[in-house]
Scaffold this motif. Sequence first.
Motif, PDB file in Angstrom:
ATOM      1  N   PRO A  51     -28.052   7.266 -70.354  1.00 38.16           N
ATOM      2  CA  PRO A  51     -28.394   6.962 -71.748  1.00 38.16           C
ATOM      3  C   PRO A  51     -28.283   5.463 -72.024  1.00 38.16           C
ATOM      4  CG  PRO A  51     -26.716   8.678 -71.617  1.00 38.16           C
ATOM      5  CD  PRO A  51     -26.882   8.121 -70.246  1.00 38.16           C
ATOM      6  N   PRO A  82     -26.975   2.499 -73.843  1.00 40.24           N
ATOM      7  CA  PRO A  82     -25.769   2.310 -74.667  1.00 40.24           C
ATOM      8  C   PRO A  82     -26.096   1.888 -76.099  1.00 40.24           C
ATOM      9  CG  PRO A  82     -25.666   0.955 -72.674  1.00 40.24           C
ATOM     10  CD  PRO A  82     -26.997   1.621 -72.687  1.00 40.24           C
ATOM     11  N   ARG A 120     -28.477   5.989 -77.762  1.00 42.87           N
ATOM     12  CA  ARG A 120     -28.193   7.109 -76.874  1.00 42.87           C
ATOM     13  C   ARG A 120     -29.350   8.106 -76.755  1.00 42.87           C
ATOM     14  NH1 ARG A 120     -24.026   6.391 -73.845  1.00 42.87           N
ATOM     15  NH2 ARG A 120     -23.393   8.536 -73.781  1.00 42.87           N
ATOM     16  N   THR A 132     -33.449   7.147 -72.606  1.00 39.23           N
ATOM     17  CA  THR A 132     -32.996   7.258 -71.222  1.00 39.23           C
ATOM     18  C   THR A 132     -33.460   6.029 -70.458  1.00 39.23           C
ATOM     19  OG1 THR A 132     -33.109   9.662 -71.282  1.00 39.23           O
ATOM     20  CG2 THR A 132     -33.188   8.631 -69.115  1.00 39.23           C
TER      21      THR A 132
END
Length: 172
Positions: free
Chosen positions: A79, A81, A84, A87
């Motif tokens: 994920p 940061p 989230r 991807t």
Amino acid sequence: MKAGELYLLGKHLMELASQGMRDDADPEVPEIYLVVISVVVEAPGLSISELTARTGFAQSHVSAAVAKLRERGALRTHPDPADRRRTLVTPVDGLVDAVAQRQQRDAEQVLAAALVELDPDADSVAERAARLARAADELYRLLTAHALKVGGDSALMPLHSLAEEAAGKPKN
């Protein structure tokens, strides 16, 4: 050139690129895997939507390819940061060297090999291949910048940068 001819040219170029990215001993894999791996190695940490813009494949196909490549151990996902919901995709260790070797096959060399069959005059082939490779590079940069919604060439990392770095050549 008409739009239909441009489409057919694209098909021919895809076939040449596919031949240039493979070795005889390579297993048969879908072209999208080769393209996704090349882009991820050059620009690790891209999101699926950024990969989609860079490759020109449908997002569903890119997502499926990333999932398969992750299952096969070629890519990692995690994920973002900062968000989230996104991807991010990165290559596994060792993949960078393997792809760099493949990318050392310059488009100019691939084009020259194809042109030599049409016109065996070596001087003419080399000159024509160089001219066509420069035009293709310019078109790639313009279309990719548009797809990524960024301005100018400076925001793009050319896909040949790894091979140049590995060979000790300066980046354009």
